[in-house]
Design a protein around this motif. Sequence first.
Motif, PDB file in Angstrom:
ATOM      1  N   THR A   1       0.894  56.188  69.392  1.00 52.29           N
ATOM      2  CA  THR A   1       1.346  55.612  70.658  1.00 52.29           C
ATOM      3  C   THR A   1       0.431  56.115  71.762  1.00 52.29           C
ATOM      4  O   THR A   1       0.121  57.308  71.829  1.00 52.29           O
ATOM      5  CB  THR A   1       2.799  56.017  70.948  1.00 52.29           C
ATOM      6  N   GLY A   2      -0.012  55.190  72.608  1.00 49.82           N
ATOM      7  CA  GLY A   2      -0.886  55.551  73.703  1.00 49.82           C
ATOM      8  C   GLY A   2      -0.298  55.142  75.032  1.00 49.82           C
ATOM      9  O   GLY A   2       0.695  54.416  75.105  1.00 49.82           O
ATOM     10  N   LEU A   3      -0.931  55.624  76.086  1.00 44.73           N
ATOM     11  CA  LEU A   3      -0.505  55.355  77.455  1.00 44.73           C
ATOM     12  C   LEU A   3      -1.668  54.748  78.227  1.00 44.73           C
ATOM     13  O   LEU A   3      -2.763  55.323  78.252  1.00 44.73           O
ATOM     14  CB  LEU A   3      -0.076  56.655  78.140  1.00 44.73           C
ATOM     15  N   LEU A   4      -1.445  53.611  78.837  1.00 46.79           N
ATOM     16  CA  LEU A   4      -2.460  53.006  79.683  1.00 46.79           C
ATOM     17  C   LEU A   4      -2.556  53.841  80.956  1.00 46.79           C
ATOM     18  O   LEU A   4      -1.594  53.941  81.718  1.00 46.79           O
ATOM     19  CB  LEU A   4      -2.075  51.555  79.999  1.00 46.79           C
ATOM     20  N   VAL A   5      -3.711  54.498  81.168  1.00 46.64           N
ATOM     21  CA  VAL A   5      -3.885  55.346  82.344  1.00 46.64           C
ATOM     22  C   VAL A   5      -4.786  54.708  83.395  1.00 46.64           C
ATOM     23  O   VAL A   5      -4.789  55.127  84.549  1.00 46.64           O
ATOM     24  CB  VAL A   5      -4.412  56.754  81.974  1.00 46.64           C
ATOM     25  N   ALA A   6      -5.559  53.718  82.983  1.00 47.51           N
ATOM     26  CA  ALA A   6      -6.442  52.961  83.874  1.00 47.51           C
ATOM     27  C   ALA A   6      -6.638  51.593  83.219  1.00 47.51           C
ATOM     28  O   ALA A   6      -6.349  51.442  82.037  1.00 47.51           O
ATOM     29  CB  ALA A   6      -7.787  53.680  84.042  1.00 47.51           C
ATOM     30  N   PRO A   7      -7.117  50.599  83.962  1.00 50.20           N
ATOM     31  CA  PRO A   7      -7.282  49.268  83.360  1.00 50.20           C
ATOM     32  C   PRO A   7      -8.162  49.249  82.112  1.00 50.20           C
ATOM     33  O   PRO A   7      -8.038  48.367  81.284  1.00 50.20           O
ATOM     34  CB  PRO A   7      -7.913  48.443  84.483  1.00 50.20           C
ATOM     35  N   ASP A   8      -9.049  50.255  81.960  1.00 47.49           N
ATOM     36  CA  ASP A   8      -9.956  50.275  80.809  1.00 47.49           C
ATOM     37  C   ASP A   8      -9.880  51.573  80.007  1.00 47.49           C
ATOM     38  O   ASP A   8     -10.823  51.953  79.327  1.00 47.49           O
ATOM     39  CB  ASP A   8     -11.387  50.034  81.269  1.00 47.49           C
ATOM     40  N   GLU A   9      -8.718  52.257  80.073  1.00 43.72           N
ATOM     41  CA  GLU A   9      -8.610  53.544  79.388  1.00 43.72           C
ATOM     42  C   GLU A   9      -7.180  53.821  78.936  1.00 43.72           C
ATOM     43  O   GLU A   9      -6.227  53.587  79.678  1.00 43.72           O
ATOM     44  CB  GLU A   9      -9.078  54.651  80.335  1.00 43.72           C
ATOM     45  N   VAL A  10      -7.074  54.334  77.701  1.00 42.16           N
ATOM     46  CA  VAL A  10      -5.789  54.706  77.126  1.00 42.16           C
ATOM     47  C   VAL A  10      -5.839  56.173  76.726  1.00 42.16           C
ATOM     48  O   VAL A  10      -6.821  56.626  76.121  1.00 42.16           O
ATOM     49  CB  VAL A  10      -5.454  53.821  75.900  1.00 42.16           C
ATOM     50  N   LEU A  11      -4.792  56.906  77.059  1.00 42.98           N
ATOM     51  CA  LEU A  11      -4.627  58.307  76.655  1.00 42.98           C
ATOM     52  C   LEU A  11      -3.693  58.343  75.462  1.00 42.98           C
ATOM     53  O   LEU A  11      -2.631  57.713  75.484  1.00 42.98           O
ATOM     54  CB  LEU A  11      -4.033  59.117  77.815  1.00 42.98           C
ATOM     55  N   VAL A  12      -4.091  59.086  74.430  1.00 44.63           N
ATOM     56  CA  VAL A  12      -3.261  59.234  73.237  1.00 44.63           C
ATOM     57  C   VAL A  12      -2.914  60.708  73.080  1.00 44.63           C
ATOM     58  O   VAL A  12      -3.693  61.488  72.527  1.00 44.63           O
ATOM     59  CB  VAL A  12      -3.974  58.708  71.969  1.00 44.63           C
ATOM     60  N   PRO A  13      -1.745  61.133  73.572  1.00 46.00           N
ATOM     61  CA  PRO A  13      -1.302  62.504  73.314  1.00 46.00           C
ATOM     62  C   PRO A  13      -0.981  62.628  71.820  1.00 46.00           C
ATOM     63  O   PRO A  13      -0.602  61.659  71.177  1.00 46.00           O
ATOM     64  CB  PRO A  13      -0.026  62.634  74.149  1.00 46.00           C
ATOM     65  N   SER A  14      -1.131  63.787  71.259  1.00 44.61           N
ATOM     66  CA  SER A  14      -0.853  64.018  69.825  1.00 44.61           C
ATOM     67  C   SER A  14      -1.617  63.026  68.950  1.00 44.61           C
ATOM     68  O   SER A  14      -1.059  62.374  68.072  1.00 44.61           O
ATOM     69  CB  SER A  14       0.652  63.919  69.540  1.00 44.61           C
ATOM     70  N   ALA A  15      -2.905  62.900  69.192  1.00 41.81           N
ATOM     71  CA  ALA A  15      -3.742  61.939  68.474  1.00 41.81           C
ATOM     72  C   ALA A  15      -3.938  62.362  67.017  1.00 41.81           C
ATOM     73  O   ALA A  15      -4.314  63.497  66.751  1.00 41.81           O
ATOM     74  CB  ALA A  15      -5.093  61.810  69.161  1.00 41.81           C
TER      75      ALA A  15
END
Length: 178
Positions: free
Chosen positions: A20-34
């Motif tokens: 599960t990821g989080l959209l942090v910017a229009p062109d970037e996703v953060l994946v905690p616990s990757a």
Amino acid sequence: MVSVQARGFAEKPWEGHLATGLLVAPDEVLVPSAPAELAEAGEGIDLLVLPLPLDGGGRVERLAVERVLMASTLPDGGGDRLAVLGFGNASRHEPQVTGFSGPDLDAAVREHQGDLWAALETIGAIAPGVRDALTPDLLRQAATTEDAQRAPAFEHRALAPGPARLCPVIKVCAPPRS
């Protein structure tokens, strides 16, 4: 909400879901616990961006990942592994993470022994429970929603009378000068 997917599971996204990821910017996703599979995805990674609720009118997006940055949440490789995924085609959806300060995040990560999800919740950057929102049932619904959204709407028009009959149909057409 973003499902990080192994490429090739467009019809069965619940089987291709890696994280599960989080959209942090229009062109970037953060994946905690990757998971480690993100760094080893030789066939490629897709992002399935889901507007929640699915029946709320937003479009499901499928985007190809171009860059993967892996890091640890604590010094010397400690804590959880995180990933920042970059893609070329910007998402039309709003970021899911509100702004926060670096020192607040660092303190919360230490407080939660490297758990980035918990740290983001603690500082109010994400709503509690977001990490568990993507379920196999939701991904099954997303597949149905995405299929329905890809069906084009068809329309038939009669051409307008006069010398520029096609102009109302073709956007780049300039009507004749008078």
